[in-house]
Design an enzyme around this catalytic site. Structure first.
Site, PDB file in Angstrom:
ATOM      1  N   ARG A 174       0.503  -0.991   0.282  1.00 36.17           N
ATOM      2  CA  ARG A 174       0.461   0.081   0.119  1.00 36.17           C
ATOM      3  C   ARG A 174       1.170   1.315   0.287  1.00 36.17           C
ATOM      4  O   ARG A 174       0.652   2.201   0.757  1.00 36.17           O
ATOM      5  CB  ARG A 174      -0.633   0.032   1.133  1.00 36.17           C
ATOM      6  CG  ARG A 174      -1.415  -1.210   1.506  1.00 36.17           C
ATOM      7  CD  ARG A 174      -3.373  -1.196   0.248  1.00 36.17           C
ATOM      8  NE  ARG A 174      -3.807  -2.276   0.217  1.00 36.17           N
ATOM      9  CZ  ARG A 174      -2.934  -3.617  -0.241  1.00 36.17           C
ATOM     10  NH1 ARG A 174      -2.399  -3.392  -0.813  1.00 36.17           N
ATOM     11  NH2 ARG A 174      -3.812  -4.371  -0.044  1.00 36.17           N
ATOM     12  N   SER A 223     -10.280   0.112   4.779  1.00 31.55           N
ATOM     13  CA  SER A 223      -9.197  -0.435   5.391  1.00 31.55           C
ATOM     14  C   SER A 223      -8.651   1.378   5.869  1.00 31.55           C
ATOM     15  O   SER A 223      -8.109   1.566   5.074  1.00 31.55           O
ATOM     16  CB  SER A 223      -8.380  -1.551   5.381  1.00 31.55           C
ATOM     17  OG  SER A 223      -8.581  -2.678   5.337  1.00 31.55           O
ATOM     18  N   GLU A 293      -3.415   3.804   6.752  1.00 34.83           N
ATOM     19  CA  GLU A 293      -3.785   3.788   5.506  1.00 34.83           C
ATOM     20  C   GLU A 293      -4.622   5.110   4.864  1.00 34.83           C
ATOM     21  O   GLU A 293      -4.078   4.631   3.578  1.00 34.83           O
ATOM     22  CB  GLU A 293      -4.635   2.040   5.026  1.00 34.83           C
ATOM     23  CG  GLU A 293      -4.946   1.681   3.559  1.00 34.83           C
ATOM     24  CD  GLU A 293      -5.162   0.503   3.397  1.00 34.83           C
ATOM     25  OE1 GLU A 293      -4.232  -0.635   3.898  1.00 34.83           O
ATOM     26  OE2 GLU A 293      -5.824   0.205   2.611  1.00 34.83           O
TER      27      GLU A 293
HETATM   28  C1  LIG Z   1     -15.340   0.258   0.513  1.00 36.17           C
HETATM   29  C2  LIG Z   1     -13.810   0.564   0.070  1.00 36.17           C
HETATM   30  C3  LIG Z   1     -13.778  -0.262  -0.093  1.00 36.17           C
HETATM   31  C4  LIG Z   1     -11.795  -0.072  -0.465  1.00 36.17           C
HETATM   32  N1  LIG Z   1     -11.257  -1.642  -0.393  1.00 36.17           N
HETATM   33  C5  LIG Z   1      -9.783  -1.721  -0.664  1.00 36.17           C
HETATM   34  C6  LIG Z   1      -9.036  -3.286  -0.849  1.00 36.17           C
HETATM   35  O1  LIG Z   1      -9.814  -3.852  -1.407  1.00 36.17           O
HETATM   36  N2  LIG Z   1      -7.853  -2.488  -1.515  1.00 36.17           N
HETATM   37  C7  LIG Z   1      -6.568  -0.970  -1.388  1.00 36.17           C
HETATM   38  O2  LIG Z   1      -6.051  -1.235  -1.857  1.00 36.17           O
HETATM   39  N3  LIG Z   1      -8.233  -0.312  -1.027  1.00 36.17           N
HETATM   40  C8  LIG Z   1      -8.534  -0.237  -1.020  1.00 36.17           C
HETATM   41  N4  LIG Z   1      -9.631   1.107  -0.668  1.00 36.17           N
HETATM   42  C9  LIG Z   1      -9.584   2.287  -0.714  1.00 36.17           C
HETATM   43  C10 LIG Z   1      -9.529   2.660  -1.412  1.00 36.17           C
HETATM   44  O3  LIG Z   1     -10.243   2.240  -2.540  1.00 36.17           O
HETATM   45  C11 LIG Z   1      -8.029   2.946  -2.671  1.00 36.17           C
HETATM   46  O4  LIG Z   1      -7.127   3.225  -2.142  1.00 36.17           O
HETATM   47  C12 LIG Z   1      -8.214   3.531  -4.440  1.00 36.17           C
HETATM   48  O5  LIG Z   1      -7.305   2.768  -5.055  1.00 36.17           O
HETATM   49  C13 LIG Z   1      -8.378   4.885  -3.812  1.00 36.17           C
HETATM   50  O6  LIG Z   1      -8.295   5.353  -5.401  1.00 36.17           O
HETATM   51  P1  LIG Z   1      -8.765   6.701  -5.088  1.00 36.17           P
HETATM   52  O7  LIG Z   1      -9.155   7.083  -7.385  1.00 36.17           O
HETATM   53  O8  LIG Z   1     -10.849   7.299  -4.815  1.00 36.17           O
HETATM   54  O9  LIG Z   1      -8.029   7.632  -5.238  1.00 36.17           O
HETATM   55  P2  LIG Z   1      -8.069   8.890  -4.247  1.00 36.17           P
HETATM   56  O10 LIG Z   1      -9.126   8.967  -2.527  1.00 36.17           O
HETATM   57  O11 LIG Z   1      -8.619  10.375  -4.053  1.00 36.17           O
HETATM   58  O12 LIG Z   1      -6.798   9.643  -3.641  1.00 36.17           O
HETATM   59  C14 LIG Z   1      -5.945   8.573  -3.262  1.00 36.17           C
HETATM   60  C15 LIG Z   1      -4.259   8.811  -2.726  1.00 36.17           C
HETATM   61  O13 LIG Z   1      -3.888   9.002  -4.401  1.00 36.17           O
HETATM   62  C16 LIG Z   1      -3.571   9.953  -5.396  1.00 36.17           C
HETATM   63  N5  LIG Z   1      -4.139  10.340  -6.579  1.00 36.17           N
HETATM   64  C17 LIG Z   1      -5.100   9.562  -6.930  1.00 36.17           C
HETATM   65  N6  LIG Z   1      -4.847   9.665  -8.581  1.00 36.17           N
HETATM   66  C18 LIG Z   1      -3.758  10.285  -9.196  1.00 36.17           C
HETATM   67  C19 LIG Z   1      -2.995  10.226  -9.849  1.00 36.17           C
HETATM   68  N7  LIG Z   1      -3.522  10.493 -11.347  1.00 36.17           N
HETATM   69  N8  LIG Z   1      -2.149  10.655 -10.022  1.00 36.17           N
HETATM   70  C20 LIG Z   1      -1.186  10.839  -8.942  1.00 36.17           C
HETATM   71  N9  LIG Z   1      -1.646  10.546  -7.300  1.00 36.17           N
HETATM   72  C21 LIG Z   1      -2.702  10.170  -8.003  1.00 36.17           C
HETATM   73  C22 LIG Z   1      -3.268  11.139  -4.221  1.00 36.17           C
HETATM   74  O14 LIG Z   1      -2.789  12.415  -4.573  1.00 36.17           O
HETATM   75  C23 LIG Z   1      -3.940  10.299  -2.774  1.00 36.17           C
HETATM   76  O15 LIG Z   1      -3.028  10.625  -1.602  1.00 36.17           O
HETATM   77  C24 LIG Z   1     -10.785   0.808  -0.184  1.00 36.17           C
HETATM   78  C25 LIG Z   1     -12.078   1.940  -0.069  1.00 36.17           C
HETATM   79  C26 LIG Z   1     -13.630   1.817   0.353  1.00 36.17           C
HETATM   80  C27 LIG Z   1     -14.301   2.984   0.635  1.00 36.17           C
END
Ligand SMILES: Cc1cc2nc3c(=O)[nH]c(=O)nc-3n(C[C@H](O)[C@H](O)[C@H](O)COP(=O)(O)OP(=O)(O)OC[C@H]3O[C@@H](n4cnc5c(N)ncnc54)[C@H](O)[C@@H]3O)c2cc1C
Length: 300
Positions: A174, A223, A293
């Site tokens: 992560r 998480s 996380e």
């Molecule tokens: C119900 C639920 C279940 C989940 N299950 C999992 C799981 O099984 N495994 C897991 O790993 N995570 C899980 N997550 C957490 C989350 O979904 C992941 O971490 C996901 O990859 C975040 O993506 P996001 O686009 O929403 O990023 P954001 O939350 O918007 O941002 C996260 C980070 O990524 C950066 N970022 C986003 N886009 C870019 C870009 N284009 N360029 C540079 N930086 C960028 C942001 O600046 C920030 O630092 C879960 C979340 C929820 C709500």
């Protein structure tokens, strides 16, 4: 942002949104406003912005907001969101699926079986975008993004486009060593040829697992803490009394106590305080330092 910086924002083809409530853009739905949100039209527009923005303007990149806690004071400077459909394009080249960073991972649920490509079924159940998954090396069911990333196209803070290989990102559990001003534009993901029925069955099995073991339909960010080497985070939280803690509108889910749950009246400070209290309780009882996380951004 100073008045001068505000007046000197470049004329872009995309949109600026001023004082945009960040609760509209995150799964937790708490926190303050983005001082200015920029929705670029396409790569050239983003590049033009980065090359012409006022000096020293803080920039934050937002994905799908599924891993974010935005603090109550909001985000100063510019928040960039790759929301335009131009950032969600995809194409197949040989065994690679090339995905725009703004594409929702959930879109893979259709793309994979329709094109008989497998190997990315795990990603279909992770909320958020390809860019966010990349940045946090998202993973589940024994797979993580780093294992399937072939290479990526990014734009640095000066607007230069670079092609980068996975070794350059320092991926770990992560985690990626990703400069904070780099913006992921595209990720080339390795796929394998697979029958569509098998892909659909795998995706369903993963979804069924989540329905059975993880809370559904709540405001959460997945998480909350990374699993330390010693023991699963949820066990440490449970055995240290963290599962019963409530701060304002924030508590841990009764179904899975490493998942946060917030109610309508929750503030970001409630969430942050709850996390701090849980970390203290786990440290006191087990001498283990839990690491968040979820990513906390913005001003208190
Ligand atoms: C119900 C639920 C279940 C989940 N299950 C999992 C799981 O099984 N495994 C897991 O790993 N995570 C899980 N997550 C957490 C989350 O979904 C992941 O971490 C996901 O990859 C975040 O993506 P996001 O686009 O929403 O990023 P954001 O939350 O918007 O941002 C996260 C980070 O990524 C950066 N970022 C986003 N886009 C870019 C870009 N284009 N360029 C540079 N930086 C960028 C942001 O600046 C920030 O630092 C879960 C979340 C929820 C709500």
């Amino acid at each position: 942002m100073t008045t001068k910086q505000m007046q000197n924002l470049p004329s872009v083809r995309g949109k600026y949104l001023f004082d945009e409530p960040m609760r509209r853009h995150t799964w937790l739905g708490v926190g303050g406003e983005a001082e200015v949100m920029f929705l670029p039209e396409d790569e050239a527009d983003l590049q033009y912005f980065l090359r012409n923005k006022p000096q020293n303007l803080p920039v934050f990149i937002l994905g799908g907001g599924s891993n974010l806690l935005v603090r109550d004071g909001g985000i100063k400077g510019i928040t960039i969101k790759l929301q335009n459909k131009n950032f969600a394009q995809w194409r197949i080249e040989n065994n690679l699926l090339i995905c725009g960073a703004g594409m929702q991972n959930f879109a893979l649920k259709n793309i994979l079986p329709e094109n008989n490509i497998g190997g990315l079924e795990f990603l279909c159940s992770i909320p958020g975008t390809i860019g966010g998954a990349f940045r946090s090396n998202a993973g589940c069911f024994g797979c993580e993004l780093a294992q399937v990333l072939h290479h990526a196209k990014i734009m640095n803070g000066q607007g230069d486009i670079l092609e980068i290989t996975p070794e350059q990102f320092g991926f770990a559990y992560r985690h990626s060593d990703f400069p904070s001003d780099w913006i992921i534009l595209e990720a080339d993901l390795t796929t394998i040829t697979k029958k569509s029925e098998e892909i659909i069955a795998q995706i369903k099995q993963n979804e069924d697992y989540r329905k059975e073991h993880q809370p559904q339909g709540i405001r959460t960010a997945g998480s909350t803490f990374k699993n330390p080497q010693e023991k699963a985070a949820w066990k440490l939280i449970k055995e240290s009394g963290g599962a019963e803690m409530i701060i304002g509108g924030a508590k841990m889910s009764a179904q899975h106590c490493n998942f946060l749950e917030v109610s309508d009246n929750a503030r970001a400070t409630d969430v942050e305080k709850l996390c701090e209290n849980i970390m203290k309780a786990v440290k006191t009882k087990f001498d283990v330092s839990l690491e968040l996380e979820i990513k906390c951004v913005g001003q208190k």
